[in-house]
Design an enzyme around this catalytic site. Structure first.
Site, PDB file in Angstrom:
ATOM      1  CG  HIS A 154      -1.213   1.131  -4.471  1.00 21.64           C
ATOM      2  ND1 HIS A 154      -1.223   1.059  -5.848  1.00 21.64           N
ATOM      3  CD2 HIS A 154      -1.733  -0.055  -4.024  1.00 21.64           C
ATOM      4  CE1 HIS A 154      -1.721  -0.120  -6.218  1.00 21.64           C
ATOM      5  NE2 HIS A 154      -2.036  -0.807  -5.131  1.00 21.64           N
ATOM      6  CG  HIS A 177       1.770   5.432  -8.787  1.00 20.66           C
ATOM      7  ND1 HIS A 177       0.950   4.523  -9.412  1.00 20.66           N
ATOM      8  CD2 HIS A 177       2.283   6.202  -9.783  1.00 20.66           C
ATOM      9  CE1 HIS A 177       0.975   4.730 -10.715  1.00 20.66           C
ATOM     10  NE2 HIS A 177       1.782   5.748 -10.962  1.00 20.66           N
ATOM     11  CD  GLU A 203      -2.751  -1.270  -0.106  1.00 22.81           C
ATOM     12  OE1 GLU A 203      -2.944  -0.259  -0.816  1.00 22.81           O
ATOM     13  OE2 GLU A 203      -3.158  -2.397  -0.443  1.00 22.81           O
TER      14      GLU A 203
END
Length: 675
Positions: free
Chosen positions: A471, A474, A468
């Protein structure tokens, strides 16, 4: 004054959670939609000739108040919901769906977008501008702009109905998850369970003013129970309860919802000129078509199935030998796998957990991000949060430039759905020369600290946290001009690359040395444990791959063909699982009725992308290993070509720019021990 409708007077423009009242939401949505409509009308009624700036860019920046409000509301509806919020969600979801249709079915607006699109060759656009124009044009053409009026009305009705059904689906699962508890009062029933799991169950019972221990279907309770409880009957009870969510012919039953969602998606795709929902979805994916996806999944299946069957035979023989089990059932899998793993590697989660204190693992992820991307995470206490358990961080770069705000929310609660996810409260974009920085959140469900122990993670939870966080990076490192192309706004089968690649650092001694310290002694995790973690990484990888493929194939079965003939969900599912099944079927259970990824989340026709991204991540991490896992040159290439670029260019172009070549599936097969 409705706080949700004015500019936030907060540090870094963060959401003023403590000032928001539940009664603010409905009027804010009404007003937010009206404001967004007015902005669209201004674009349509602009007397000047349509240009890239006054039409395409104006449209991308329109509705910012509504976007911000939606992200706050729906994020909280997942992480901190209540009956009132769910009621509001049911009211506003159809309104938002209708508003979305009002835009994509607005003929005058489409005419302006098309006028710009038709002259794009002469406009001398950058790659990012070209992508934005293409996406805006397709958002109309792929969503009914070219349909006659009667069919546009039909599309509106379908979208409205789908938005309500998806919400109902998720609310039913939450209700079913919350409704079940296993209340034990006999200490013998706890045999085999780890001390921390028992303590958490005792705390839960105590909080409910009950004697004994309470176990629930929340992952930190459910997974250890299935993995360690010696009492086979109780494991069976828990497993059946988990698998029966949404499949109990009661008020929370999801069978009808699933059938309706699948059929409406098919009808919608046909209306738009596509053969199936999967054909519609995959046109905007790296994989491009259902045929390619089926070929990809079946190719992996051919390689994984023999390994999976061999592993299952070994596990069955082990269980029979150990406890005389004649037939391995679903509630036996995790239990005997753990026992076999201990025998083969002399390693179990209970040995490892003392080395994985949540705070230290999180700091480890921060340190990895600093070494790779030069980021510093500083906990701050002057940013509003929606629950006392949430921690907030300022993320900065060299010269203390703000990169992002980061929210971390790690423990289960009554109003929080199961699982782990990354989301954002504010996107990154550049407007009027100002680079607006994103507000990113990671939400997980780890075991809470108890009276005697901090929160200690299983190794699987360590990889979840890193996943996570990938992510999150990102989102945090996004650096694009337009909000709709920023951060994780990428093709769905590319979005898992930044998350899955981060998991690799959890297996590297050099990275583990940064955070895997015993919570009592401070001792670094012994090197033999690290070697065993690496050795055991591909333990039962055949079975794990087969399981993932079964989910991907089920998703494609619902969405890659005509579902109108399906009358019985269970029968259909059983047929789909026939080629990937290892354990006997459980008649009381169904997968689809709680398969949130595809019936509530964004993974319909996209569940294969976890495996697709594994190919990308194995190949990408190979490059890091070649040069060194903290190699700045490779990290910079990954940051500049993948993490910061969002959806500004086709993912394969970005990937090849980073890697110098297309990804090779061999890297995944080698890592999984399937070659």
């Amino acid at each position: 004054m409705n706080v949700l409708l004015s500019k936030f007077i907060t540090k870094h423009d963060t959401a003023p959670f403590s000032q928001i009242k539940i009664e603010d939401y409905s009027p804010a949505f009404q007003e937010g939609i009206a404001l967004a409509k007015a902005e669209i009308d201004a674009i349509v009624n602009n007397p000047e000739a349509p240009t890239f700036e006054n039409t395409v860019v104006a449209m991308d920046f329109s509705g910012d108040i509504l976007d911000r409000l939606s992200s706050i509301f729906f994020n909280l509806n997942s992480a901190e919901t209540s009956d009132e919020m769910q009621k509001i969600a049911q009211e506003v979801s159809p309104l938002l769906s209708e508003f979305g249709n009002d835009i994509t079915l607005n003929a005058a607006l489409f005419a302006k977008i098309k006028a710009v699109y038709d002259q794009k060759e002469q406009l001398n656009l950058t790659p990012e501008q070209t992508t934005l124009l293409d996406k805006k044009y397709k958002s109309f053409s792929r969503n009914g702009a070219n349909l006659p009026e009667d069919k546009k009305d039909k599309l509106r009705a379908i979208d409205k109905e789908l938005s309500k059904l998806k919400l109902q689906f998720e609310e039913n699962i939450l209700a079913e998850t919350n409704a079940f508890e296993l209340h034990l009062t006999n200490e013998k029933d706890l045999a085999g369970l780890p001390e921390g799991t028992i303590e958490a169950a005792r705390l839960l019972a105590k909080n409910q003013e009950k004697e004994g221990w309470i176990f629930t279907l929340d992952h930190p309770s459910y997974i250890p129970f299935l993995t360690y409880a010696d009492n086979r009957e109780l494991r069976k009870k828990m497993a059946i309860a988990f698998g029966a969510r949404g499949f109990q012919n009661n008020e929370f039953d999801n069978q009808e919802n699933v059938l309706k969602i699948a059929k409406l998606r098919f009808e919608r795709a046909n209306l738009l000129g596509y053969k199936t929902h999967a054909h519609f979805v995959l046109e905007e994916r790296m994989s491009e078509s259902p045929e390619k996806v089926f070929s990809f999944l079946n190719d992996l299946l051919a390689k994984a199935k023999p390994a999976a069957q061999k592993e299952f035979t070994e596990l069955s023989a082990f269980a029979k030998n150990l406890d005389g089990i004649e037939q391995l059932e679903k509630w036996d899998g995790a239990y005997y796998s753990e026992k076999l793993k201990q025998q083969l590697f002399n390693l179990d989660d209970e040995k490892l957990k003392p080395y994985f204190q949540l705070e230290k693992v999180l700091n480890g992820a921060f340190t990895v991000a600093k070494k790779l991307y030069g980021l510093t995470f500083t906990e701050v206490f002057d940013i509003d949060k929606y629950h006392e358990e949430v921690t907030t961080y300022e993320v900065t770069h060299a010269q203390n430039n703000l990169v992002s705000i980061f929210y971390a929310d790690f423990f289960p609660r009554k109003g929080k759905r199961n699982g782990a996810w990354m989301t954002s409260f504010k996107s990154q974009y550049i407007k009027d020369g100002i680079n607006e920085r994103p507000h990113i959140s990671n939400v997980c469900n780890f075991t809470k600290p108890t009276e005697t122990k901090p929160s200690l993670l299983t190794f699987n939870e360590v990889t979840t946290l890193f996943h996570e966080f990938g992510h999150g990076l990102h989102g945090m490192l996004a650096n694009t001009t337009y909000p709709s192309l920023s951060g994780t706004s990428v093709f769905w089968d590319f979005v898992e690359l930044p998350s899955q690649i981060m998991e690799n650092w959890c297996y590297e001694p050099e990275a583990l040395a940064l955070f895997a310290n015993h919570y009592e002694t401070g001792e670094i995790i012994p090197i033999e444990y690290v070697q065993k973690i690496k050795e055991s990484a591909s333990f039962q990888e055949g079975m794990a791959t087969l399981r993932q493929l079964s989910f991907g194939l089920l998703d494609m079965a619902w969405h890659g063909q005509d579902p109108t003939g399906i009358t019985d969900l269970k029968t259909f599912e059983t047929e789909q699982f026939a080629n990937t099944q290892l354990y006997p079927d459980v008649k009381e259970n169904a997968m689809s009725t709680a398969f949130s990824h595809i019936f509530q989340g964004g993974y319909s026709s996209g569940y294969y992308s976890y495996k697709w991204a594994e190919v990308l991540d194995a190949d990408a991490f190979d490059y890091f290993q070649e040069k060194g896992i903290f190699n700045i040159e490779v990290a910079t290439k990954f940051k500049e070509n993948v993490l910061s670029k969002g959806g500004t260019e086709h993912p394969m172009i970005l990937y090849k720019r980073f890697r110098g070549q297309e990804p090779k599936p061999e890297a995944l097969l080698k890592r999984a021990g399937l070659l």
